[in-house]
Design a protein around this motif. Structure first.
Motif, mmCIF file in Angstrom:
data_model
loop_
_atom_site.group_PDB
_atom_site.id
_atom_site.type_symbol
_atom_site.label_atom_id
_atom_site.label_comp_id
_atom_site.label_asym_id
_atom_site.label_seq_id
_atom_site.Cartn_x
_atom_site.Cartn_y
_atom_site.Cartn_z
ATOM 1 N N PHE A 1 0.830 -1.198 0.000
ATOM 2 C CA PHE A 1 0.000 0.000 0.000
ATOM 3 C C PHE A 1 0.869 1.254 0.000
ATOM 4 O O PHE A 1 1.876 1.331 0.723
ATOM 5 N N ASP A 2 0.467 2.225 -0.806
ATOM 6 C CA ASP A 2 1.086 3.544 -0.753
ATOM 7 C C ASP A 2 0.640 4.256 0.520
ATOM 8 O O ASP A 2 -0.386 3.929 1.111
ATOM 9 N N LEU A 3 1.404 5.250 0.913
ATOM 10 C CA LEU A 3 1.005 6.024 2.083
ATOM 11 C C LEU A 3 -0.333 6.725 1.842
ATOM 12 O O LEU A 3 -1.138 6.875 2.762
ATOM 13 N N LYS A 4 -0.583 7.124 0.605
ATOM 14 C CA LYS A 4 -1.837 7.816 0.305
ATOM 15 C C LYS A 4 -3.041 6.900 0.461
ATOM 16 O O LYS A 4 -4.143 7.363 0.749
ATOM 17 N N GLY A 5 -2.861 5.581 0.238
ATOM 18 C CA GLY A 5 -3.979 4.654 0.314
ATOM 19 C C GLY A 5 -4.063 3.900 1.621
ATOM 20 O O GLY A 5 -4.751 2.881 1.701
ATOM 21 N N LEU A 6 -3.401 4.406 2.644
ATOM 22 C CA LEU A 6 -3.366 3.696 3.918
ATOM 23 C C LEU A 6 -4.687 3.792 4.667
ATOM 24 O O LEU A 6 -4.995 2.923 5.481
ATOM 25 N N GLN A 7 -5.454 4.821 4.399
ATOM 26 C CA GLN A 7 -6.675 5.075 5.168
ATOM 27 C C GLN A 7 -7.700 3.958 4.978
ATOM 28 O O GLN A 7 -8.367 3.563 5.938
ATOM 29 N N ASP A 8 -7.817 3.431 3.769
ATOM 30 C CA ASP A 8 -8.832 2.424 3.467
ATOM 31 C C ASP A 8 -8.263 1.020 3.383
ATOM 32 O O ASP A 8 -8.949 0.107 2.914
ATOM 33 N N ALA A 9 -7.023 0.809 3.806
ATOM 34 C CA ALA A 9 -6.398 -0.504 3.695
ATOM 35 C C ALA A 9 -6.953 -1.452 4.759
ATOM 36 O O ALA A 9 -7.103 -1.071 5.923
ATOM 37 N N PRO A 10 -7.263 -2.711 4.391
ATOM 38 C CA PRO A 10 -7.693 -3.694 5.398
ATOM 39 C C PRO A 10 -6.562 -3.955 6.397
ATOM 40 O O PRO A 10 -5.391 -4.044 6.001
ATOM 41 N N PRO A 11 -6.861 -4.079 7.673
ATOM 42 C CA PRO A 11 -5.791 -4.207 8.679
ATOM 43 C C PRO A 11 -4.932 -5.447 8.499
ATOM 44 O O PRO A 11 -3.709 -5.385 8.646
ATOM 45 N N ARG B 1 -6.941 -3.327 13.545
ATOM 46 C CA ARG B 1 -8.260 -2.773 13.246
ATOM 47 C C ARG B 1 -8.094 -1.695 12.173
ATOM 48 O O ARG B 1 -6.973 -1.253 11.912
ATOM 49 N N PRO B 2 -9.161 -1.292 11.530
ATOM 50 C CA PRO B 2 -9.043 -0.214 10.524
ATOM 51 C C PRO B 2 -8.427 1.043 11.117
ATOM 52 O O PRO B 2 -8.566 1.326 12.308
ATOM 53 N N LEU B 3 -7.786 1.793 10.269
ATOM 54 C CA LEU B 3 -7.014 2.931 10.744
ATOM 55 C C LEU B 3 -7.906 4.002 11.363
ATOM 56 O O LEU B 3 -7.541 4.609 12.373
ATOM 57 N N HIS B 4 -9.083 4.233 10.805
ATOM 58 C CA HIS B 4 -9.941 5.275 11.367
ATOM 59 C C HIS B 4 -10.520 4.837 12.711
ATOM 60 O O HIS B 4 -10.780 5.659 13.580
ATOM 61 N N HIS B 5 -10.722 3.524 12.906
ATOM 62 C CA HIS B 5 -11.149 3.040 14.216
ATOM 63 C C HIS B 5 -10.041 3.212 15.244
ATOM 64 O O HIS B 5 -10.293 3.616 16.386
ATOM 65 N N LEU B 6 -8.820 2.891 14.843
ATOM 66 C CA LEU B 6 -7.688 3.040 15.767
ATOM 67 C C LEU B 6 -7.481 4.492 16.150
ATOM 68 O O LEU B 6 -7.157 4.805 17.303
ATOM 69 N N SER B 7 -7.693 5.401 15.206
ATOM 70 C CA SER B 7 -7.535 6.821 15.495
ATOM 71 C C SER B 7 -8.543 7.300 16.526
ATOM 72 O O SER B 7 -8.224 8.107 17.399
ATOM 73 N N ALA B 8 -9.764 6.799 16.433
ATOM 74 C CA ALA B 8 -10.812 7.245 17.349
ATOM 75 C C ALA B 8 -10.739 6.558 18.704
ATOM 76 O O ALA B 8 -11.064 7.155 19.729
ATOM 77 N N GLN B 9 -10.293 5.292 18.730
ATOM 78 C CA GLN B 9 -10.331 4.510 19.964
ATOM 79 C C GLN B 9 -9.020 4.524 20.738
ATOM 80 O O GLN B 9 -9.020 4.336 21.949
ATOM 81 N N ASP B 10 -7.896 4.695 20.053
ATOM 82 C CA ASP B 10 -6.599 4.610 20.727
ATOM 83 C C ASP B 10 -5.631 5.572 20.032
ATOM 84 O O ASP B 10 -4.873 5.174 19.145
ATOM 85 N N ALA B 11 -5.658 6.814 20.424
ATOM 86 C CA ALA B 11 -4.827 7.837 19.770
ATOM 87 C C ALA B 11 -3.328 7.574 19.895
ATOM 88 O O ALA B 11 -2.591 7.753 18.926
ATOM 89 N N PRO B 12 -2.797 7.151 21.082
ATOM 90 C CA PRO B 12 -1.356 6.859 21.152
ATOM 91 C C PRO B 12 -0.931 5.734 20.219
ATOM 92 O O PRO B 12 0.120 5.806 19.582
ATOM 93 N N ALA B 13 -1.735 4.680 20.129
ATOM 94 C CA ALA B 13 -1.410 3.583 19.220
ATOM 95 C C ALA B 13 -1.424 4.051 17.774
ATOM 96 O O ALA B 13 -0.567 3.675 16.973
ATOM 97 N N TYR B 14 -2.385 4.886 17.431
ATOM 98 C CA TYR B 14 -2.474 5.432 16.077
ATOM 99 C C TYR B 14 -1.236 6.249 15.730
ATOM 100 O O TYR B 14 -0.661 6.114 14.651
ATOM 101 N N SER B 15 -0.805 7.090 16.644
ATOM 102 C CA SER B 15 0.361 7.933 16.398
ATOM 103 C C SER B 15 1.620 7.093 16.208
ATOM 104 O O SER B 15 2.427 7.352 15.307
#
Length: 413
Positions: free
Chosen positions: A103-113, A201-215
């Motif tokens: 996956f490119d960095l641009k397509g990371l948002q919709d990539a399956p985990p 988990r999907p990236l947008h779920h990780l961003s909302a549920q666990d901000a340190p892990a997302y970062s």
């Protein structure tokens, strides 16, 4: 007494004459002989340089061959994917059988985990093996899975290659997800903290549920992309890598470097026995370097050593640093997440709007005053619009809901 003194004087005169004769013989044609000796030394230096260059050329060719072989064995390849609009897109795959997409960095948002984690792990393994064959040390150290270390991790450049045994971080990255793993890390605060190349988990779920892990995960992916860009730059791939968008297509960069080998150009060595041949170790004596070959520059050989001034200046052309890359990438993902929180009108809704506003408003059952005030027509049983009933024809939409409408985030559902 006088006779003895005369005899000694004659002997000394004879010794001086002999010394003058020896000096004259020794200095006869000295410039020519000195030049001949210097030529012999220069010729020997040229021969040694030629042997060194020939050996290094064989090493470079072997490195390029090993890199291509390991890339093919890892399943790195290019395929075409058809889009819904009929156009074709080049995607890069890694892994056996069907493999997984890089996956490119641009397509990371919709990539399956699962696919994303597998892709990052395979890319990390390929990078470590290629770096070992090329004899280079990547800026961000990658640790492959081993005993008590089930996933690949990556370190910050400042924390890399310290030679310390670091415990495996928690599977969820954050302290709240694994108290036991968090206590293990907190007992040794001076140890470097690796970043997991894994997501559950999907990236947008990780961003909302666990901000340190997302970062931490975004930082890990950015460091991996920086390693790919640095490797391509050191091995002569002609890319600028000035922005994160240029670093984004990791699969394309690896394919060009390892499979097509665009930077692997053949080199012809000069024979040192030819007349007026200068030493051919160009990179050793050159003050500047404009390009490099695949496998030429490394940390493992004295010939074309990466740490010399010419090669260090060449690597200085990589102006993008990991911190800027991570910050720009996070900003892009944030804007993408904010854009996904807004509902988009479908084509049918746009067509209806064009008929009401851009078309003939009278045919759509609207008066001129309705068009000016933005009211929708209300029709009676016979299909005609009642006249003078402005209040009944007013749209029931609330104020502030026209145009784009913000909806609930997918992570909140």
């Amino acid at each position: 007494m006088i006779e003895q003194a005369r005899k000694e004087l004659e002997e000394k005169r004879a010794q001086v004459a002999q010394r003058k004769s020896d000096l004259s013989s020794a200095t006869y044609g000295i410039e020519t002989r000195r030049k001949n000796e210097a030529d012999k030394v220069q010729h020997g230096i040229k021969r040694l340089d030629y042997k060194g260059d020939r050996t290094h050329r064989d090493i470079v060719e072997m490195r390029a061959s090993l890199c291509k072989s390991v890339a093919r064995l890892s399943g790195l390849r290019m395929s075409r994917k058809r889009k819904k609009d009929g156009t074709a897109e080049d995607i890069y795959v890694i892994g056996p059988a069907g493999g997984v997409q890089i996956f490119d960095l641009k397509g990371l948002q919709d990539a399956p985990p699962d696919a994303l984690s597998a892709s990052l792990g395979l890319v990390a393994q390929l990078l470590v093996r290629v770096a070992s064959y090329l004899g280079v040390r990547l800026p961000a150290e990658i640790t492959l899975p081993h005993a008590d270390y089930p996933q690949a991790t990556i370190f910050q450049p400042a924390s890399s290659y310290l030679g310390r045994k670091v415990p495996f971080p928690s599977a969820r990255h954050s302290s709240t997800s694994s108290p036991e793993g968090s206590r293990t890390l907190d007992t040794q605060p001076n140890l470097p903290k690796p970043r997991l190349l894994y997501i559950d988990r999907p990236l947008h779920h990780l961003s909302a549920q666990d901000a340190p892990a997302y970062s931490l995960f975004i930082e890990a992916v950015s460091l991996l992309a920086y390693d790919v860009a640095w490797l391509c730059r050191s091995q002569g791939l002609k890319e600028q890598f000035d922005t994160w968008e240029e670093v984004s297509p990791m699969g394309r960069h690896l394919y060009r470097l390892l499979i097509t080998q665009e930077s692997n150009t053949p080199v012809r060595l000069e024979n040192p026995l030819d007349k007026d041949t200068s030493p051919s170790g160009g990179p050793k004596g050159a003050e500047t370097r404009d390009s490099a070959r695949l496998g030429e520059i490394s940390h493992a050989t004295a010939h074309s050593f990466l740490g010399v001034a010419a090669n260090a200046q060449y690597m200085g052309g990589l102006t993008l640093n990991p911190t800027k890359l991570t910050d720009d990438f996070k900003a892009f993902l944030l804007s993408e997440q904010q854009a996904q929180e807004w509902d988009v009108l479908s084509d049918k809704e746009w067509e209806d709007m064009e008929k009401l506003v851009a078309g003939n408003p009278l045919e759509a059952g609207m008066s001129v005053s309705d068009v000016e005030t933005g009211k929708r027509p209300t029709k009676t049983g016979d299909g005609t619009s009642p006249a003078g009933d402005d209040e009944s024809s007013t749209s029931t939409r609330k104020k502030g809901t026209s145009g784009w409408t913000k909806i609930k985030s997918r992570a909140e559902e």
